[in-house]
Design an enzyme around this catalytic site. Structure first.
Site, PDB file in Angstrom:
ATOM      1  N   SER A  68       0.806  -1.221   0.000  1.00  0.00           N
ATOM      2  CA  SER A  68       0.000   0.000   0.000  1.00  0.00           C
ATOM      3  C   SER A  68       0.837   1.268   0.000  1.00  0.00           C
ATOM      4  CB  SER A  68      -0.942   0.009   1.206  1.00  0.00           C
ATOM      5  OG  SER A  68      -0.220  -0.069   2.424  1.00  0.00           O
TER       6      SER A  68
ATOM      7  N   ASP B 101      -5.940   7.767   9.209  1.00  0.00           N
ATOM      8  CA  ASP B 101      -5.811   6.438   9.811  1.00  0.00           C
ATOM      9  C   ASP B 101      -4.512   6.305  10.605  1.00  0.00           C
ATOM     10  OD1 ASP B 101      -3.876   6.196   7.831  1.00  0.00           O
ATOM     11  OD2 ASP B 101      -4.953   4.696   6.668  1.00  0.00           O
TER      12      ASP B 101
ATOM     13  N   HIS C  66      -0.996   5.507   6.658  1.00  0.00           N
ATOM     14  CA  HIS C  66      -0.481   5.708   5.311  1.00  0.00           C
ATOM     15  C   HIS C  66      -0.083   7.166   5.074  1.00  0.00           C
ATOM     16  CE1 HIS C  66      -2.996   2.051   5.014  1.00  0.00           C
ATOM     17  NE2 HIS C  66      -2.010   1.644   4.235  1.00  0.00           N
TER      18      HIS C  66
END
Length: 248
Positions: free
Chosen positions: A73, A222, A225
């Site tokens: 990711s 979050d 990231h």
């Protein structure tokens, strides 16, 4: 709050250490759940998009050399409104500004493990690649995968690239884990990247999230990231190792 300094995570020794450590633990529990939360459908879609991007790029830019970023990711640019803000695209901007004939391909898949990368490398390696950037392992570490398994999977990927594309230069991007994963495990996890780089004589980025990991302002809501600004810093970190490998 924790910070990345000298390629290592550190807890700042402040009076609020206990509370911050608890928050730190929640942060990585959330990361673990998110990394495990990718459904089979989502992974299939990610793989399809990555495949289509490689095919389109190779078809339209066959006159240029190719840099393929193969990762999870972090490479995919998870959570960004536009994947053109992910670090591979920022690298492309740097390359274009110097008039270098390289095309950067983003082959990142969110939630990817080293085992997942190993399973799809045979297809990816069919493309011509001048530089192969390997950025995998974070999801292994956060799931507590045995270090021997992560090491073996990364070595297998390296071996396949070396066998099927011997002229390709491999760059290995290292990752680090938070202290709450256990001192022995985190130390061993960090070291396996250095060992693989030395054993295989690879160009090496010790910690791809240097100066970004654990910095709230550089990560999305979050807490996991990188933001657009975070990806710019990641690109700068990668660029330090990548730039000397590029030919005018």
């Amino acid at each position: 709050m924790f910070s990345a300094h000298n390629n290592h995570f550190h807890i700042n020794l402040l009076p609020s250490f206990g509370l911050k450590l608890i928050k730190f633990s929640y942060f990585f529990i959330a990361l673990f759940l998110l990394s495990c939360g990718d459904t089979k459908t989502e992974k299939t879609t990610e793989n399809k998009k990555a495949a289509e991007q490689i095919e389109d790029t190779v078809a339209t830019d066959i006159s240029t050399k190719t840099i393929l970023c193969f990762g999870d990711s972090i490479t995919a640019g998870y959570g960004l409104d536009d994947t053109d803000d992910a670090y591979p695209a920022v690298l492309q901007e740097k390359i274009d500004s110097l008039g270098l004939e390289y095309t950067v391909i983003n082959s990142g898949v969110s939630g990817e493990t080293t085992a997942g990368g190993k399973s799809r490398i045979d297809w990816v390696i069919k493309q011509n690649m001048d530089i192969f950037l390997l950025e995998l392992g974070a999801n292994d570490g956060l799931r507590g995968v045995a270090l021997s398994e992560t090491r073996a999977n990364l070595q297998a990927i390296i071996d396949i690239v070396r066998e099927k594309s011997p002229e390709t230069t491999i760059v290995l991007a290292g990752m680090e884990l938070p202290p709450n994963m256990g001192q022995d495990y985190t130390k061993g996890f960090r070291q396996l990247y250095a060992d693989l780089a030395e054993k295989n004589n690879l160009a090496f980025i010790p910690f791809i999230l240097k100066d970004v990991g654990g910095v709230a302002a550089l990560n999305q809501s979050d807490g996991i990231h990188p933001t657009v600004e975070g990806h710019k810093i990641v690109a700068n970190t990668v660029w330090e190792t990548l730039r000397p490998l590029l030919k005018s």
